[in-house]
Design an enzyme around this catalytic site. Structure first.
Site, PDB file in Angstrom:
ATOM      1  N   GLU A  74     -10.918  -6.175  -8.018  1.00  0.00           N
ATOM      2  CA  GLU A  74     -10.859  -7.599  -7.687  1.00  0.00           C
ATOM      3  C   GLU A  74     -12.046  -8.369  -8.246  1.00  0.00           C
ATOM      4  O   GLU A  74     -11.916  -9.543  -8.631  1.00  0.00           O
ATOM      5  CB  GLU A  74     -10.767  -7.775  -6.174  1.00  0.00           C
ATOM      6  CG  GLU A  74      -9.418  -7.443  -5.578  1.00  0.00           C
ATOM      7  CD  GLU A  74      -9.096  -5.954  -5.565  1.00  0.00           C
ATOM      8  OE1 GLU A  74      -7.900  -5.601  -5.550  1.00  0.00           O
ATOM      9  OE2 GLU A  74     -10.059  -5.142  -5.575  1.00  0.00           O
ATOM     10  N   HIS A 144      -3.561  -5.040   4.841  1.00  0.00           N
ATOM     11  CA  HIS A 144      -2.301  -5.628   4.389  1.00  0.00           C
ATOM     12  C   HIS A 144      -1.761  -6.667   5.360  1.00  0.00           C
ATOM     13  O   HIS A 144      -0.616  -7.102   5.218  1.00  0.00           O
ATOM     14  CB  HIS A 144      -1.241  -4.537   4.173  1.00  0.00           C
ATOM     15  CG  HIS A 144      -1.626  -3.516   3.149  1.00  0.00           C
ATOM     16  ND1 HIS A 144      -2.356  -2.401   3.469  1.00  0.00           N
ATOM     17  CD2 HIS A 144      -1.400  -3.462   1.811  1.00  0.00           C
ATOM     18  CE1 HIS A 144      -2.551  -1.684   2.368  1.00  0.00           C
ATOM     19  NE2 HIS A 144      -1.991  -2.301   1.348  1.00  0.00           N
TER      20      HIS A 144
END
Length: 645
Positions: A74, A144
């Protein structure tokens, strides 16, 4: 800190039926066609996968010079976005889940968000970072299921937007792609594949402009993202008890304080619903703004209420996940509490519903979204009250089901956990069981109807007090207390008795008994094995040379290999029965997940798979899969289901 995004009113998509996943994909395609400087970069976004949620499917095939896979890093994704944007490109970069943004946080808050300010406006960073966001899909937990818009909104220089409809997804994304400053575009993954009909052409949506989903005069309800769906369900449940003005915030930074102020001046009440954690949150910001306006605060007749996830983690177990999140019952309770509370200008504090029922005497005081606890002695148990039968949550991605049988008739006696009806989804037939003991009331559906998750199917007459009755009793007692000029001393014994009643107050479970019982027999575990492909590939090549186009597919060969492995490894032949017994079968079935139209799944079953010869196995495999695609539903007793997904 940022320049206002350009005012654009393009028609992005024509009228039609859309899902958020569809409109995101189509809007990205339109953006790539419009400007060759636009680049999409993210993990696994190239075909054939097209991203973990298929948001970029077919785009790398159509635009091979503009759509690229990124490394699993990321920090790299955000750093490249900053660099490309600084040099004139228009990056639109994907993070698989917003939960994973923190390894790149230094790039985001040190470089991307500050570039225009620290360069005196000489440099800009027109980058869009989009990512699936939020919970309400069981099993996500820490990495998540996060809703973290408050953390992102904290940093000047970033715009943050969250759509709740396909139209807003396209409209906000189009505006984001034409902004001259960085935008965080959060996509509620629970709503990704919910279909909506758009009667009008879909156009760009300006930032900082909220939308009134419903019009009302009794209470202002502010929500965004996943909580819009829950809020609409709560409003439907309240029906005629109150008129609610639901405002979809849509744009977190900048936010539309003017629309909220206007609504609160009309309703004089405010309830805010958010999925994010309570501490330092957007919901608290809105309440702080409203209560900090003296003219507005003096108009309010009920303290504002925040319905929020508490300062807790999202659990792996679906029961823990749904217990932590705002649900319909908590929103209904907050609205009713707000409407039933009327204050003259007395000092009050903002209330926060953290999802816990207090047993203290002050649990029903103003500012709390929890209803006052009503002693059982106050409830007339001789009266039968109607408790709703609703369609429970039945698994990830399942949004509706078909009624296949009604097992109880009006007037039938019902015990706790009695099967009431059966519904069929793409995957199985589920019984809906009773959470109450009583007498069957009326059905509001019939066999053959298609029903939505959460839809009311009928009612059960029971002696238990309904939530509405408890509120009415609590409101009456609250009113009676106001009229009293003095209050007699309460004996200590009576106070102890009240405490006992409060501790035994019934709280409805977060999930239906059916789901809870099924989960109790499942051991949560993940098993990943890297299997060599060489043998299957060699066998497939040999079969193609011998049989040509009639050669068995790799899927059949893998299924055959799985059956042989199950013969050798007994634990994979085991089933857990309804009475919690574990049985191990010598002969066993094999399940095959079959993809159907509309992204649906069904299960084909090869019975006694281990007893089939190779040629027979191939023939039955193909016939069974074809029959399942044609609509056949097999009884599911296979210990293992395989899928090529």
């Amino acid at each position: 800190m940022t320049k206002p995004p350009p005012r654009i009113d393009n028609e992005i998509l024509p009228p039609g039926k859309y899902r958020i996943g569809d409109t995101v994909n189509k809007t990205l395609r339109a953006g790539l066609q419009e400007d060759p400087r636009r680049i999409i970069f993210g993990e696994d976004i190239e075909d054939p996968k097209g991203g973990v949620f298929r948001l970029t499917q077919k785009l790398s095939t159509e635009f091979p010079k503009q759509v690229f896979n990124s490394p699993l890093a990321e920090s790299t994704i955000l750093g490249v976005a900053c660099g490309l944007a600084s040099y004139g490109k228009r990056p639109v970069f994907e993070l698989q889940f917003i939960d994973f943004i923190y390894p790149g946080f230094n790039q985001l808050v040190t470089n991307i968000s500050t570039l225009r300010w620290r360069s005196f406006g000489n440099w800009k960073c027109p980058a869009v970072i989009y990512a699936p966001y939020g919970a309400y899909l069981p099993g996500g937990s820490l990495w998540h299921s996060q809703a973290n818009e408050s953390a992102l909104a904290h940093y000047p220089g970033l715009s943050v937007v969250i759509p709740s409809t396909p139209e807003d997804a396209a409209g906000l994304l189009w505006t984001a792609m034409h902004s001259e400053d960085p935008v965080i575009f959060l996509i509620p993954k629970h709503l990704l594949w919910a279909e909506h009909e758009s009667a009008e052409p879909i156009r760009a949506v300006p930032f900082g402009q909220a939308y009134k989903r419903t019009i009302g005069s009794d209470v202002t309800l502010v929500a965004w993202g996943n909580t819009i769906e829950k809020s609409l369900e709560a409003i439907a449940e309240i029906e005629n008890d109150a008129t609610v003005e639901l405002i979809d915030l849509r744009s977190i930074v900048p936010w539309d304080y003017a629309t909220i102020e206007e609504s609160v001046r009309k309703t004089r009440r405010l309830v805010v619903v958010q999925e994010d954690t309570e501490n330092c949150s957007v919901g608290q910001m809105i309440i702080s703004h409203v209560t900090g306006k003296p003219d507005l605060w003096n108009e309010m007749i009920s303290p504002p209420i925040l319905v929020s996830k508490a300062n807790v983690m999202i659990g792996y177990n679906p029961i823990y996940e749904y217990a932590a999140l705002p649900d319909v019952q908590r929103i209904v309770a907050a609205i009713k509490k707000s409407v039933s509370t009327t204050h003259e200008r007395a000092p009050v504090t903002a209330g926060v519903d953290r999802g816990r029922v207090s047993a203290r005497a002050g649990a029903g005081m103003p500012g709390s979204a929890t209803p006052a606890i009503v002693p059982e002695s106050k409830i007339d148990m001789s009266k039968q009250r109607a408790q709703s039968i609703t369609v429970p949550i039945m698994g990830e991605g399942i949004r509706n089901a078909k009624i296949v049988s009604l097992l109880k008739k009006p007037g039938d006696a019902i015990a706790l956990d009695d099967p009431l009806c059966e519904v069929e989804t793409d995957k199985a037939v589920y019984p809906i069981e009773s959470s109450f003991a009583g007498v069957m009331g009326e059905w509001k559906t019939k066999v053959g109807d298609t029903v939505e998750i959460g839809q009311k199917l009928g009612s059960i007459l029971t002696g238990e007090a309904s939530l509405a009755d408890q509120f009415q009793t609590a409101a009456k007692e609250s009113g009676d207390r106001k009229k009293e000029t003095g209050e007699a001393a309460v004996p200590a014994a009576e106070l102890d008795d009240r405490g006992r009643h409060a501790r035994h107050h019934r709280i409805e479970p977060a999930l239906s008994p059916t789901i809870t019982r099924k989960l109790s027999r499942v051991i949560p575990a993940n098993l990943q094995i890297d299997a060599r492909w060489d043998a299957i590939r060699k066998a497939r090549d040999a079969a193609k040379k011998k049989n040509g186009k009639d050669a068995p597919s790799p899927s059949v060969m893998i299924a055959w290999a799985v059956v042989r492995a199950m013969e050798r490894h007994a634990p994979f032949r085991r089933l857990i029965l309804e009475d919690d017994q574990i049985v191990e079968n010598e002969d066993f079935d094999l399940g095959i997940a079959v993809a159907l139209e509309g992204d649906r799944l069904a299960t084909a079953v090869i019975t006694q798979a281990n007893k089939k010869r190779w040629s027979e196995f191939v023939k039955i495999y193909n016939e069974t899969v074809d029959a399942t695609r044609g609509g056949r539903v097999d009884a599911m007793n296979a210990p293992v289901v395989i899928t090529s997904l």
